[in-house]
Scaffold this motif. Structure first.
Motif, PDB file in Angstrom:
ATOM      1  N   ASP A 148     -64.089 123.349 -40.127  1.00  0.00           N
ATOM      2  CA  ASP A 148     -64.311 121.496 -40.127  1.00  0.00           C
ATOM      3  C   ASP A 148     -62.790 121.697 -41.065  1.00  0.00           C
ATOM      4  OD1 ASP A 148     -66.029 120.700 -39.293  1.00  0.00           O
ATOM      5  OD2 ASP A 148     -67.319 120.770 -41.595  1.00  0.00           O
ATOM      6  N   ALA A 149     -62.129 122.169 -41.760  1.00  0.00           N
ATOM      7  CA  ALA A 149     -61.184 122.008 -42.153  1.00  0.00           C
ATOM      8  C   ALA A 149     -59.957 122.557 -41.574  1.00  0.00           C
ATOM      9  CB  ALA A 149     -61.003 123.338 -43.006  1.00  0.00           C
ATOM     10  N   LEU A 150     -59.781 123.604 -40.286  1.00  0.00           N
ATOM     11  CA  LEU A 150     -58.838 123.476 -39.118  1.00  0.00           C
ATOM     12  C   LEU A 150     -58.961 121.807 -38.305  1.00  0.00           C
ATOM     13  CD1 LEU A 150     -57.445 124.994 -37.802  1.00  0.00           C
ATOM     14  CD2 LEU A 150     -59.389 125.783 -36.249  1.00  0.00           C
ATOM     15  N   ALA A 151     -60.891 121.602 -38.491  1.00  0.00           N
ATOM     16  CA  ALA A 151     -59.890 120.698 -36.990  1.00  0.00           C
ATOM     17  C   ALA A 151     -58.957 119.345 -37.728  1.00  0.00           C
ATOM     18  CB  ALA A 151     -61.831 119.457 -37.152  1.00  0.00           C
ATOM     19  N   GLY A 152     -59.635 119.109 -39.393  1.00  0.00           N
ATOM     20  CA  GLY A 152     -58.765 117.664 -39.731  1.00  0.00           C
ATOM     21  C   GLY A 152     -57.100 118.507 -40.118  1.00  0.00           C
ATOM     22  N   ARG A 153     -56.466 119.477 -40.329  1.00  0.00           N
ATOM     23  CA  ARG A 153     -55.585 120.013 -39.792  1.00  0.00           C
ATOM     24  C   ARG A 153     -54.827 119.524 -38.655  1.00  0.00           C
ATOM     25  NH1 ARG A 153     -56.992 124.169 -43.752  1.00  0.00           N
ATOM     26  NH2 ARG A 153     -57.184 125.651 -41.995  1.00  0.00           N
ATOM     27  N   TYR A 154     -55.675 120.217 -37.762  1.00  0.00           N
ATOM     28  CA  TYR A 154     -55.067 119.698 -36.655  1.00  0.00           C
ATOM     29  C   TYR A 154     -54.677 117.862 -36.436  1.00  0.00           C
ATOM     30  CZ  TYR A 154     -55.438 120.403 -31.206  1.00  0.00           C
ATOM     31  OH  TYR A 154     -54.894 120.015 -29.768  1.00  0.00           O
ATOM     32  N   ALA A 155     -55.807 117.476 -36.321  1.00  0.00           N
ATOM     33  CA  ALA A 155     -55.735 116.443 -36.644  1.00  0.00           C
ATOM     34  C   ALA A 155     -54.601 115.356 -36.772  1.00  0.00           C
ATOM     35  CB  ALA A 155     -57.079 115.933 -36.760  1.00  0.00           C
TER      36      ALA A 155
ATOM     37  N   LEU B  77     -59.285 126.615 -32.924  1.00  0.00           N
ATOM     38  CA  LEU B  77     -58.279 125.767 -31.935  1.00  0.00           C
ATOM     39  C   LEU B  77     -58.539 125.297 -30.702  1.00  0.00           C
ATOM     40  CD1 LEU B  77     -56.219 123.362 -33.335  1.00  0.00           C
ATOM     41  CD2 LEU B  77     -54.384 125.688 -33.375  1.00  0.00           C
ATOM     42  N   HIS B  78     -58.017 126.247 -29.908  1.00  0.00           N
ATOM     43  CA  HIS B  78     -58.993 126.375 -28.333  1.00  0.00           C
ATOM     44  C   HIS B  78     -60.062 125.411 -27.769  1.00  0.00           C
ATOM     45  CE1 HIS B  78     -60.164 127.370 -24.273  1.00  0.00           C
ATOM     46  NE2 HIS B  78     -59.076 127.807 -23.855  1.00  0.00           N
ATOM     47  N   ASP B  79     -61.252 125.532 -28.747  1.00  0.00           N
ATOM     48  CA  ASP B  79     -62.555 124.957 -28.442  1.00  0.00           C
ATOM     49  C   ASP B  79     -62.035 123.037 -29.239  1.00  0.00           C
ATOM     50  OD1 ASP B  79     -63.713 126.792 -28.494  1.00  0.00           O
ATOM     51  OD2 ASP B  79     -64.739 127.462 -30.162  1.00  0.00           O
ATOM     52  N   LEU B  80     -61.151 123.158 -29.658  1.00  0.00           N
ATOM     53  CA  LEU B  80     -60.618 121.980 -30.231  1.00  0.00           C
ATOM     54  C   LEU B  80     -59.973 120.859 -28.880  1.00  0.00           C
ATOM     55  CD1 LEU B  80     -60.102 122.065 -33.705  1.00  0.00           C
ATOM     56  CD2 LEU B  80     -61.786 120.718 -33.016  1.00  0.00           C
ATOM     57  N   GLY B  81     -59.928 121.803 -27.707  1.00  0.00           N
ATOM     58  CA  GLY B  81     -58.909 121.073 -26.822  1.00  0.00           C
ATOM     59  C   GLY B  81     -57.208 121.802 -26.816  1.00  0.00           C
ATOM     60  N   HIS B  82     -56.622 122.721 -27.977  1.00  0.00           N
ATOM     61  CA  HIS B  82     -55.147 122.683 -27.782  1.00  0.00           C
ATOM     62  C   HIS B  82     -55.206 124.158 -27.139  1.00  0.00           C
ATOM     63  CE1 HIS B  82     -51.697 121.985 -29.857  1.00  0.00           C
ATOM     64  NE2 HIS B  82     -51.381 123.774 -29.834  1.00  0.00           N
ATOM     65  N   ARG B  83     -53.799 124.071 -26.287  1.00  0.00           N
ATOM     66  CA  ARG B  83     -53.811 124.907 -25.091  1.00  0.00           C
ATOM     67  C   ARG B  83     -52.196 125.992 -25.032  1.00  0.00           C
ATOM     68  NH1 ARG B  83     -58.325 124.191 -25.042  1.00  0.00           N
ATOM     69  NH2 ARG B  83     -59.734 124.095 -22.954  1.00  0.00           N
ATOM     70  N   ASP B  84     -51.942 125.438 -26.048  1.00  0.00           N
ATOM     71  CA  ASP B  84     -49.744 125.689 -26.527  1.00  0.00           C
ATOM     72  C   ASP B  84     -50.010 126.699 -27.938  1.00  0.00           C
ATOM     73  OD1 ASP B  84     -48.562 124.888 -24.522  1.00  0.00           O
ATOM     74  OD2 ASP B  84     -49.606 123.291 -24.866  1.00  0.00           O
ATOM     75  N   PHE B  85     -50.170 127.947 -27.841  1.00  0.00           N
ATOM     76  CA  PHE B  85     -50.239 129.096 -28.876  1.00  0.00           C
ATOM     77  C   PHE B  85     -48.662 129.544 -28.519  1.00  0.00           C
ATOM     78  CE2 PHE B  85     -54.130 127.541 -28.445  1.00  0.00           C
ATOM     79  CZ  PHE B  85     -54.848 127.226 -30.062  1.00  0.00           C
ATOM     80  N   GLY B  86     -48.238 129.991 -30.173  1.00  0.00           N
ATOM     81  CA  GLY B  86     -46.823 130.725 -29.886  1.00  0.00           C
ATOM     82  C   GLY B  86     -47.294 131.666 -30.660  1.00  0.00           C
ATOM     83  N   GLU B  87     -46.307 133.582 -30.323  1.00  0.00           N
ATOM     84  CA  GLU B  87     -46.470 134.559 -30.763  1.00  0.00           C
ATOM     85  C   GLU B  87     -44.996 134.741 -30.686  1.00  0.00           C
ATOM     86  OE1 GLU B  87     -49.188 136.445 -32.078  1.00  0.00           O
ATOM     87  OE2 GLU B  87     -50.698 134.881 -31.803  1.00  0.00           O
ATOM     88  N   ASN B  88     -44.872 135.756 -31.572  1.00  0.00           N
ATOM     89  CA  ASN B  88     -43.575 136.598 -31.895  1.00  0.00           C
ATOM     90  C   ASN B  88     -43.552 138.415 -31.761  1.00  0.00           C
ATOM     91  OD1 ASN B  88     -44.318 136.480 -34.561  1.00  0.00           O
ATOM     92  ND2 ASN B  88     -42.150 135.987 -35.048  1.00  0.00           N
ATOM     93  N   TYR B  89     -44.937 138.160 -32.234  1.00  0.00           N
ATOM     94  CA  TYR B  89     -44.250 139.715 -31.842  1.00  0.00           C
ATOM     95  C   TYR B  89     -45.232 140.204 -30.234  1.00  0.00           C
ATOM     96  CZ  TYR B  89     -43.356 139.562 -36.976  1.00  0.00           C
ATOM     97  OH  TYR B  89     -42.420 138.971 -37.738  1.00  0.00           O
ATOM     98  N   ALA B  90     -44.228 141.647 -29.423  1.00  0.00           N
ATOM     99  CA  ALA B  90     -45.026 141.482 -28.312  1.00  0.00           C
ATOM    100  C   ALA B  90     -45.825 142.437 -28.016  1.00  0.00           C
ATOM    101  CB  ALA B  90     -43.960 142.069 -27.029  1.00  0.00           C
ATOM    102  N   GLN B  91     -46.689 143.369 -28.612  1.00  0.00           N
ATOM    103  CA  GLN B  91     -48.144 144.264 -28.893  1.00  0.00           C
ATOM    104  C   GLN B  91     -49.152 143.253 -29.405  1.00  0.00           C
ATOM    105  OE1 GLN B  91     -47.558 147.082 -28.170  1.00  0.00           O
ATOM    106  NE2 GLN B  91     -46.022 147.493 -28.360  1.00  0.00           N
ATOM    107  N   GLU B  92     -48.480 142.311 -30.519  1.00  0.00           N
ATOM    108  CA  GLU B  92     -49.327 141.386 -31.163  1.00  0.00           C
ATOM    109  C   GLU B  92     -50.386 140.380 -29.578  1.00  0.00           C
ATOM    110  OE1 GLU B  92     -48.384 139.671 -34.561  1.00  0.00           O
ATOM    111  OE2 GLU B  92     -50.548 138.105 -34.184  1.00  0.00           O
TER     112      GLU B  92
END
Ligand SMILES: *Cc1c(COP(=O)(O)O)cnc(C)c1O
Length: 224
Positions: free
Chosen positions: A5-12, A39-54
């Motif tokens: 719920d907290a994540l959904a609130g921040r996202y909205a 977050l994907h379950d809330l419909g979000h699709r763009d994600f960013g990562e900055n370490y190749a291994q991760e």
């Protein structure tokens, strides 16, 4: 309130604060696949990562419709791992890396989109091209040498400082450069992405015309 719920609130709230046409990239470095999936379950699709291994570890265990943005400093030796996965590579800093990306894209018979990272901060540690180097690279862009690479715009990070005027001035400079380079780009109508702004400097970036923001902590909470 549950974590979900907290994540959904921040996202909205975050989405409501973004003007139309601004892409939100959720920066998921250090976050677990379960947090990303929430977050994907809330419909979000763009994600960013900055370490190749991760990114390499997470990508196979997460939904295939995620658009992965590689926002870190890409080492040439990691291009072969990132090119097959990335929707957009934000941190390109010169011809040698472009050559390596092209080689990997050719091997896969796939096109790949990139942004040039421009150094706008006062800190020595931030990677990227100087504005003059970025301009020279765009002017001399060689579509025969990099036929599979789509040059989509610029990315920059402001100085980590409480001086909002300085942050805004740095973003202003990047936005001006973006406007100047657009008509010089190999495909000006596709040179359409200005990636600037993160949790701590979102208002300044949006005021200066950012159309892609990279947000981690304001979405997922503080990194552990
Ligand atoms: C970590 C990171 C972000 C997000 O930072 P937050 O302060 O957590 O929003 C954005 N861009 C880059 C390049 C990063 O490494």
């Amino acid at each position: 309130m549950s974590d979900a719920d907290a994540l959904a609130g921040r996202y909205a709230r975050l989405k409501a604060a973004l003007p139309a046409g601004v892409t939100l990239v959720a920066v998921s470095k250090t976050r677990s696949p379960a947090e990303i999936k929430a977050l994907h379950d809330l419909g979000h699709r763009d994600f960013g990562e900055n370490y190749a291994q991760e990114l390499r570890a997470k990508q196979p265990v997460l939904p295939s419709d995620i658009r992965w943005h590689f926002i870190g400093h890409l080492q040439r030796s990691n291009a072969r791992h990132i090119v097959p996965i990335a929707h957009l590579i934000h941190g390109v800093d010169g011809a040698p890396l472009l050559d390596e990306i092209e080689k990997r894209a050719a091997g896969l018979e796939r096109a790949v989109d990139v942004l040039l990272q421009v150094h706008i901060a006062q800190e020595e540690t931030k990677h990227g091209l100087s504005p003059a180097e970025a301009e020279a690279l765009v002017r001399e862009w060689d579509t025969a040498r990099w036929p599979r690479i789509g040059l989509r715009g610029l990315m920059g990070m402001a100085t980590l400082t409480a001086d909002e005027g300085q942050v805004r001035a740095e973003f202003h400079g990047l936005a001006q450069l973006f406007g100047r380079l657009k008509p010089l780009a190999p495909a000006p109508e596709r040179f359409d992405t200005l990636s600037m702004g993160m949790s701590g400097d979102l208002p300044q970036a949006l005021a200066e015309g950012s159309n892609l923001v990279r947000v981690g902590t304001a979405l997922f909470g503080e990194r552990g």
